[in-house]
Enzyme design. Structure first.
Site, mmCIF file in Angstrom:
data_model
loop_
_atom_site.group_PDB
_atom_site.id
_atom_site.type_symbol
_atom_site.label_atom_id
_atom_site.label_comp_id
_atom_site.label_asym_id
_atom_site.label_seq_id
_atom_site.Cartn_x
_atom_site.Cartn_y
_atom_site.Cartn_z
ATOM 1 N N ARG A 199 0.808 -1.200 0.000
ATOM 2 C CA ARG A 199 0.000 0.000 0.000
ATOM 3 C C ARG A 199 0.847 1.259 0.000
ATOM 4 N NH1 ARG A 199 -3.372 1.129 5.447
ATOM 5 N NH2 ARG A 199 -5.195 2.172 4.610
ATOM 6 N N TYR A 200 2.020 1.184 0.605
ATOM 7 C CA TYR A 200 2.931 2.324 0.663
ATOM 8 C C TYR A 200 4.174 1.971 -0.138
ATOM 9 C CZ TYR A 200 0.029 3.526 4.695
ATOM 10 O OH TYR A 200 -1.020 3.824 5.517
ATOM 11 N N ARG A 211 7.282 0.034 1.851
ATOM 12 C CA ARG A 211 7.073 -1.037 2.825
ATOM 13 C C ARG A 211 5.882 -1.894 2.436
ATOM 14 N NH1 ARG A 211 5.678 3.963 4.143
ATOM 15 N NH2 ARG A 211 4.178 4.489 5.769
ATOM 16 N N CYS A 237 -4.249 -17.151 14.682
ATOM 17 C CA CYS A 237 -3.881 -16.228 15.767
ATOM 18 C C CYS A 237 -4.014 -16.929 17.113
ATOM 19 C CB CYS A 237 -4.802 -15.010 15.804
ATOM 20 S SG CYS A 237 -4.820 -14.053 14.287
ATOM 21 N N CYS A 257 -9.887 -12.010 17.864
ATOM 22 C CA CYS A 257 -10.437 -10.789 18.447
ATOM 23 C C CYS A 257 -11.733 -10.445 17.743
ATOM 24 C CB CYS A 257 -9.449 -9.641 18.277
ATOM 25 S SG CYS A 257 -7.768 -10.089 18.782
ATOM 26 N N CYS A 305 -11.615 -7.706 14.979
ATOM 27 C CA CYS A 305 -10.605 -7.805 13.921
ATOM 28 C C CYS A 305 -11.106 -7.278 12.580
ATOM 29 C CB CYS A 305 -10.189 -9.267 13.769
ATOM 30 S SG CYS A 305 -8.878 -9.481 12.551
ATOM 31 N N ARG A 339 -9.666 -8.068 9.842
ATOM 32 C CA ARG A 339 -9.339 -9.078 8.826
ATOM 33 C C ARG A 339 -10.112 -10.373 9.055
ATOM 34 N NH1 ARG A 339 -3.235 -8.230 8.995
ATOM 35 N NH2 ARG A 339 -3.057 -6.215 7.986
ATOM 36 N N ASP A 366 -12.235 0.942 12.761
ATOM 37 C CA ASP A 366 -12.712 1.014 11.382
ATOM 38 C C ASP A 366 -14.094 0.397 11.265
ATOM 39 O OD1 ASP A 366 -10.450 2.122 9.961
ATOM 40 O OD2 ASP A 366 -9.408 0.271 10.522
ATOM 41 N N ASP A 416 -7.490 5.020 9.881
ATOM 42 C CA ASP A 416 -7.011 4.268 8.732
ATOM 43 C C ASP A 416 -8.085 4.367 7.657
ATOM 44 O OD1 ASP A 416 -5.160 2.802 7.426
ATOM 45 O OD2 ASP A 416 -5.133 1.146 8.859
ATOM 46 N N LYS A 459 -3.061 5.841 6.512
ATOM 47 C CA LYS A 459 -3.279 6.307 7.872
ATOM 48 C C LYS A 459 -3.266 7.829 7.889
ATOM 49 C CE LYS A 459 -1.129 2.202 9.750
ATOM 50 N NZ LYS A 459 -0.787 1.582 8.452
HETATM 51 C C1 LIG Z 1 -0.026 0.353 8.551
HETATM 52 C C2 LIG Z 1 0.467 -0.266 7.376
HETATM 53 C C3 LIG Z 1 1.843 -0.292 7.091
HETATM 54 C C4 LIG Z 1 2.887 0.306 8.015
HETATM 55 O O1 LIG Z 1 2.682 1.654 8.217
HETATM 56 P P1 LIG Z 1 3.681 2.489 9.154
HETATM 57 O O2 LIG Z 1 3.048 3.825 9.216
HETATM 58 O O3 LIG Z 1 5.004 2.476 8.452
HETATM 59 O O4 LIG Z 1 3.748 1.795 10.459
HETATM 60 C C5 LIG Z 1 2.250 -0.895 5.927
HETATM 61 N N1 LIG Z 1 1.369 -1.459 5.066
HETATM 62 C C6 LIG Z 1 0.046 -1.445 5.316
HETATM 63 C C7 LIG Z 1 -0.882 -2.087 4.335
HETATM 64 C C8 LIG Z 1 -0.462 -0.855 6.479
HETATM 65 O O5 LIG Z 1 -1.771 -0.858 6.711
HETATM 66 S S1 SF4 Z 2 -6.757 -8.420 15.609
HETATM 67 FE FE1 SF4 Z 2 -7.228 -10.020 14.076
HETATM 68 S S2 SF4 Z 2 -5.230 -10.539 13.179
HETATM 69 FE FE2 SF4 Z 2 -4.804 -9.453 15.108
HETATM 70 S S3 SF4 Z 2 -4.589 -11.067 16.670
HETATM 71 FE FE3 SF4 Z 2 -6.737 -10.402 16.707
HETATM 72 S S4 SF4 Z 2 -7.804 -11.809 15.314
HETATM 73 FE FE4 SF4 Z 2 -5.612 -11.989 14.865
#
Ligand SMILES: *Cc1c(COP(=O)(O)O)cnc(C)c1O
Ligand code: SF4
Length: 363
Positions: free
Chosen positions: A90-91, A94, A103, A107, A110, A112, A270, A307, A314
């Site tokens: 996304r960035y 990184r 996990c 949670c 979550c 995801r 979110d 986010d 972010k």
């Molecule tokens: C949050 C995030 C990161 C890391 O972001 P930082 O601001 O560098 O901590 C990288 N990729 C994705 C998809 C993210 O959501």
């Molecule tokens: S927030 Fe989602 S990905 Fe993170 S530990 Fe909990 S269940 Fe796993």
């Protein structure tokens, strides 16, 4: 089997278990299981003090989750930013590398949920194409191992991944995004940290949400990481009934510093299918941010962000401290403004300052 693996195995996870333990009716428990399975290991379960407390809310399935099922399943549109399976890019510099769907607990909040716990959605088959992608994209200097929780992998498997990443010259730092220090601190063993330190620089971001999660066990886990030279940061999510209270957040942030964990991000929850009952107003978030800045160590203050989906990323949110700004003057508000008089603003009026250049404070 290591202790932590036995603890995962001994989690509350079946419908029968959930009905029996938490007094949820069977039909609801079945619907919830279908939607997002339960997994509460004996350690995290032991932190619950009473029904509906901040620990309970994070892990026990609740009927309300079934009430907003038309909400977004992928609120951050991460799947659109996945050029190959297991990678979210996304960035520019990184990337997230999803290495497992499992996990230590599941949670309820979550974002995801659509992938977590599902071996098909994040599978080992995708690892090779993910490594290729990381090798080819020389602009990536920071790889974040995520999932699921990367520390659900065995030490051997994790080491294989780290070895392979360390063969890629342009990857400067590796981060672990893991909730294990909080939810299953027994996972952080001397053996694990001795392995990790061969692959430095390694950073870790974990996810404490409430002061009750700071225990003897979790303190020890964070100490082991810090002593092995792994800086630990914390990403907290503001959630209704869990931590939507400035006093609770301040206590958490201060306690984190005592166990050498540096607050990093504080997120607004979110919009996520089955988790919207956790969302709070922006005003609540701003109140919390204001209660920290100036009132405790700068080290205890995380970046407060929302986010946003897709390319949004972010977005930092700042309480408004600049009341007015033009070419001649800038009017700033300080932390006590309007509440109690100070030397510089005897009648509680905003402090006026003439400055050449506007100076903005970074949170
Ligand atoms: C949050 C995030 C990161 C890391 O972001 P930082 O601001 O560098 O901590 C990288 N990729 C994705 C998809 C993210 O959501
Ligand atoms: S927030 Fe989602 S990905 Fe993170 S530990 Fe909990 S269940 Fe796993």
């Amino acid at each position: 089997m290591e202790l932590w693996q036995e603890m995962v195995r001994d989690s509350v996870h079946t419908v029968d278990h959930v009905v029996e333990k938490f007094g949820i009716d069977r039909k609801t428990a079945e619907d919830l299981d279908e939607f997002f399975q339960a997994r509460i290991n004996p350690y995290y379960l032991s932190l619950i003090r009473y029904p509906g407390d901040p620990i309970w809310l994070q892990c026990v399935p609740a009927k309300v989750e079934l009430e907003d099922l038309d909400a977004e399943e992928d609120p951050l549109h991460e799947d659109e930013m996945s050029p190959v399976p297991n990678i979210t890019h996304r960035y520019p510099d990184r990337a997230l590398f999803l290495v497992t769907s499992q996990c230590g607990i599941y949670c309820r909040f979550c974002t995801r949920k659509r992938k977590v716990g599902d071996y098909e959605k994040i599978s080992m088959k995708g690892l090779e194409s993910a490594f290729k992608y990381l090798e080819q994209h020389t602009e990536i200097r920071d790889v974040i191992l995520s999932g699921g929780d990367p520390l659900m992998l065995t030490d051997t498997m994790l080491e294989k991944i780290l070895q392979r990443l360390r063969q890629i010259k342009h990857i400067e730092i590796i981060r672990l995004g893991t909730r294990m220090p909080v939810v299953l601190p027994q996972r952080i063993t001397t053996k694990l940290v001795n392995m990790l330190k061969k692959y430095h620089p390694i950073y870790c971001n974990t996810h404490f949400n409430h002061p009750w999660e700071i225990t003897e066990e979790s303190s020890k886990a964070c100490t082991l990481l810090a002593d092995a030279g792994v800086p630990v940061g914390n990403q907290m999510v503001i959630m209704k009934g869990v931590n939507d209270d400035p006093a609770v957040v301040k206590e958490l942030m201060q306690k984190l510093l005592r166990i050498r964990v540096r607050p990093y991000y504080m997120y607004m929850a979110d919009e996520t299918k089955g988790a919207n009952h956790f969302r709070t107003s922006l005003e609540t978030g701003l109140k919390i941010a204001e209660a920290l800045r100036g009132h405790t160590s700068g080290l205890a203050i995380p970046h407060f962000v929302i986010d946003a989906p897709g390319g949004g990323g972010k977005i930092p949110i700042l309480p408004n401290y600049v009341l007015h700004m033009d070419e001649e003057e800038i009017i700033l508000r300080n932390k006590t403004n309007g509440k109690k008089p100070s030397k510089t603003s005897p009648n509680g009026k905003p402090e006026r300052k003439k400055v050449e250049e506007p100076v903005l404070e970074e949170v």
